[in-house]
Design an enzyme around this catalytic site. Structure first.
Site, PDB file in Angstrom:
ATOM      1  N   GLY A 127      36.572  57.097  81.137  1.00 50.71           N
ATOM      2  CA  GLY A 127      35.458  57.091  80.180  1.00 50.71           C
ATOM      3  C   GLY A 127      35.279  58.400  79.431  1.00 50.71           C
ATOM      4  O   GLY A 127      34.234  58.621  78.830  1.00 50.71           O
ATOM      5  N   HIS A 174      36.780  51.597  93.050  1.00 54.24           N
ATOM      6  CA  HIS A 174      36.641  52.277  91.754  1.00 54.24           C
ATOM      7  C   HIS A 174      35.797  53.538  91.934  1.00 54.24           C
ATOM      8  O   HIS A 174      34.835  53.544  92.697  1.00 54.24           O
ATOM      9  CB  HIS A 174      35.999  51.328  90.743  1.00 54.24           C
ATOM     10  CG  HIS A 174      36.093  51.827  89.342  1.00 54.24           C
ATOM     11  ND1 HIS A 174      35.270  52.818  88.859  1.00 54.24           N
ATOM     12  CD2 HIS A 174      36.941  51.509  88.337  1.00 54.24           C
ATOM     13  CE1 HIS A 174      35.605  53.066  87.601  1.00 54.24           C
ATOM     14  NE2 HIS A 174      36.609  52.290  87.258  1.00 54.24           N
ATOM     15  N   LYS A 208      33.040  46.261  83.472  1.00 49.19           N
ATOM     16  CA  LYS A 208      31.947  46.978  84.154  1.00 49.19           C
ATOM     17  C   LYS A 208      30.622  46.224  83.975  1.00 49.19           C
ATOM     18  O   LYS A 208      30.645  45.007  83.811  1.00 49.19           O
ATOM     19  CB  LYS A 208      31.876  48.428  83.656  1.00 49.19           C
ATOM     20  CG  LYS A 208      33.242  49.123  83.754  1.00 49.19           C
ATOM     21  CD  LYS A 208      33.209  50.598  83.503  1.00 49.19           C
ATOM     22  CE  LYS A 208      34.628  51.144  83.648  1.00 49.19           C
ATOM     23  NZ  LYS A 208      34.702  52.594  83.458  1.00 49.19           N
ATOM     24  N   SER A 255      40.874  56.102  80.134  1.00 52.45           N
ATOM     25  CA  SER A 255      40.983  56.304  78.681  1.00 52.45           C
ATOM     26  C   SER A 255      42.269  55.732  78.083  1.00 52.45           C
ATOM     27  O   SER A 255      42.872  56.345  77.200  1.00 52.45           O
ATOM     28  CB  SER A 255      40.811  57.791  78.334  1.00 52.45           C
ATOM     29  OG  SER A 255      39.519  58.225  78.716  1.00 52.45           O
ATOM     30  N   GLU A 295      43.742  56.256  89.043  1.00 52.72           N
ATOM     31  CA  GLU A 295      42.719  56.541  88.047  1.00 52.72           C
ATOM     32  C   GLU A 295      42.159  57.944  88.270  1.00 52.72           C
ATOM     33  O   GLU A 295      41.226  58.123  89.070  1.00 52.72           O
ATOM     34  CB  GLU A 295      41.569  55.538  88.173  1.00 52.72           C
ATOM     35  CG  GLU A 295      41.962  54.119  87.845  1.00 52.72           C
ATOM     36  CD  GLU A 295      40.801  53.375  87.187  1.00 52.72           C
ATOM     37  OE1 GLU A 295      41.001  52.840  86.106  1.00 52.72           O
ATOM     38  OE2 GLU A 295      39.694  53.365  87.750  1.00 52.72           O
ATOM     39  N   GLU A 336      33.578  54.820  90.219  1.00 48.85           N
ATOM     40  CA  GLU A 336      32.137  54.663  89.948  1.00 48.85           C
ATOM     41  C   GLU A 336      31.416  54.121  91.178  1.00 48.85           C
ATOM     42  O   GLU A 336      30.276  54.482  91.446  1.00 48.85           O
ATOM     43  CB  GLU A 336      31.936  53.730  88.738  1.00 48.85           C
ATOM     44  CG  GLU A 336      32.331  54.433  87.442  1.00 48.85           C
ATOM     45  CD  GLU A 336      32.721  53.487  86.318  1.00 48.85           C
ATOM     46  OE1 GLU A 336      32.489  52.277  86.425  1.00 48.85           O
ATOM     47  OE2 GLU A 336      33.277  53.986  85.322  1.00 48.85           O
ATOM     48  N   ASN A 349      38.497  45.898  82.653  1.00 51.96           N
ATOM     49  CA  ASN A 349      37.313  46.042  83.505  1.00 51.96           C
ATOM     50  C   ASN A 349      36.095  46.213  82.600  1.00 51.96           C
ATOM     51  O   ASN A 349      35.915  47.264  81.998  1.00 51.96           O
ATOM     52  CB  ASN A 349      37.509  47.268  84.414  1.00 51.96           C
ATOM     53  CG  ASN A 349      36.271  47.595  85.232  1.00 51.96           C
ATOM     54  OD1 ASN A 349      35.331  46.797  85.305  1.00 51.96           O
ATOM     55  ND2 ASN A 349      36.269  48.761  85.856  1.00 51.96           N
TER      56      ASN A 349
END
Ligand code: PGA
Length: 257
Positions: free
Chosen positions: A173, A95, A11, A213, A167, A97, A9
Site C-alpha cells: 500500500g 497478511h 480487503k 504495490s 509481501e 495487516e 485482495n
C-alpha cells in the site's frame, strides 16, 4: 511448470453491489487466460454473490481470512468448513495487516494453514520483513524464521499445494514495490529453504508469489524473475483494467507498460 497465480485482495472495500459490479467487469476483462490462474478475494459478505458470478468463468474464489477451528463458540468468526461450502478455493492467511491490527502470530497462522488444508482450501501464506528489518539487513533471517514457524508440522503430502506470498511490509500500500532483484533474492532463498524442508521436487511445485504495490507497469519485470510465480495484488485489483493487465502480463510489451 508452475502455473502463475494472481490473487486480487479487495480487503475491507466494496459493498455487495460494488463487488458484484467489479466481478462482472473482471470476468469480461480477464477472460480465460488459460496459462495463468486468477482468483479474487472479496469481503466475506460478498463471497456468495461473487461465487455465483464467477462459477461459469475460470476465476477462482478466495477468502481473506478464516478461523483455526471448524466450528464452535467463536463469536464473529468464519471457519474453513463454512468457506468450503461457498466453493472458496484459496484463503489468505497471515497478511501483515492482520498481524499488525489483530495481533496474529506465526503460531496462530500455522493453525489457520492446517484448518485450510483440512477443508481442502489452498492457503496463501503471507510473510515478509518490515522496513527497519530490511535496513538492518535482517530480511533473510526474518523470512526464514517466519517460514519455519508457519510450516511447522505441515506434512510433505500437503505441502506442494500451499502458496507462499512474499509481501515485504514496507511495500504494501505504499507505491514502493520491491525491485525484481529484491523479490527474486527472497523468493529463491525461500525455495531453497523449502527444498531443505521437503524436497527439490516439492519446492519446485510450490508457488511463491509476490505482493506489495504490484501494478500493470511493474508486473512484467517482476514476473521475468525465475522464482516469482505470480502476485497478490491489493489496490490495483480493484480496477478491472489494471488487474486484467497484470494477469495478462505476458502480452505486455515493456515499452508500452
Ligand atoms: P497493495 O497491497 O497491492 O495495495 O500494495 C498488497 C497486499 O496487501 O496484499
Amino acid at each position: 511448470m508452475r502455473k502463475p497465480l494472481f490473487v486480487g485482495n479487495w480487503k475491507m472495500n466494496l459493498t455487495g453491489p460494488e463487488a458484484t459490479e467489479l466481478t462482472k467487469k473482471l470476468t469480461l476483462a480477464v477472460g480465460d487466460l488459460g496459462n495463468v490462474e486468477v482468483a479474487i478475494a472479496p469481503a466475506f459478505t460478498s463471497l456468495r454473490p461473487v461465487s455465483s458470478i464467477i462459477s461459469a468463468s475460470s476465476m477462482g474464489l478466495a477468502a481473506q481470512n478464516l478461523h483455526a477451528e471448524d466450528k464452535g463458540a467463536f463469536t464473529g468468526e468464519i471457519s474453513g468448513a463454512m468457506l468450503a461450502e461457498l466453493r472458496v478455493k484459496y484463503v489468505i492467511v497471515g497478511h501483515s495487516e492482520r498481524r499488525r491490527a489483530f495481533n496474529e502470530t506465526d503460531v496462530m497462522v500455522n493453525l489457520k494453514i492446517e484448518a485450510a488444508l483440512r477443508n481442502n482450501i489452498v492457503p496463501i501464506v503471507c510473510l515478509g520483513e518490515k522496513g527497519e528489518e530490511r535496513l538492518a539487513r535482517k530480511t533473510l533471517t526474518v523470512v526464514r524464521k517466519q517460514l519455519n514457524a508457519l510450516l511447522e508440522g505441515i506434512p510433505l503430502e500437503q505441502s506442494a499445494k500451499i502458496v507462499i506470498a512474499y509481501e515485504p511490509v514496507w511495500a504494501i500500500g505504499t507505491g514502493h514495490n520491491a525491485t525484481p532483484d529484491q523479490a527474486q533474492e527472497v523468493h529463491k532463498y525461500l525455495r531453497d529453504r523449502l527444498t531443505k524442508r521437503y524436497s527439490k521436487e516439492i519446492a519446485d511445485q510450490i508457488r511463491i508469489i509476490y505482493g506489495g504495490s504490484v501494478r500493470a507497469d511493474n508486473i512484467y519485470d517482476l514476473m521475468m524473475e525465475s522464482d516469482v510465480d505470480g502476485a497478490l495484488v491489493g489496490s490495483s485489483s480493484r480496477d478491472s483494467e489494471q488487474f486484467a493487465a497484470i494477469c495478462s502480463y505476458r502480452h505486455m510489451n515493456k515499452a508500452e507498460a
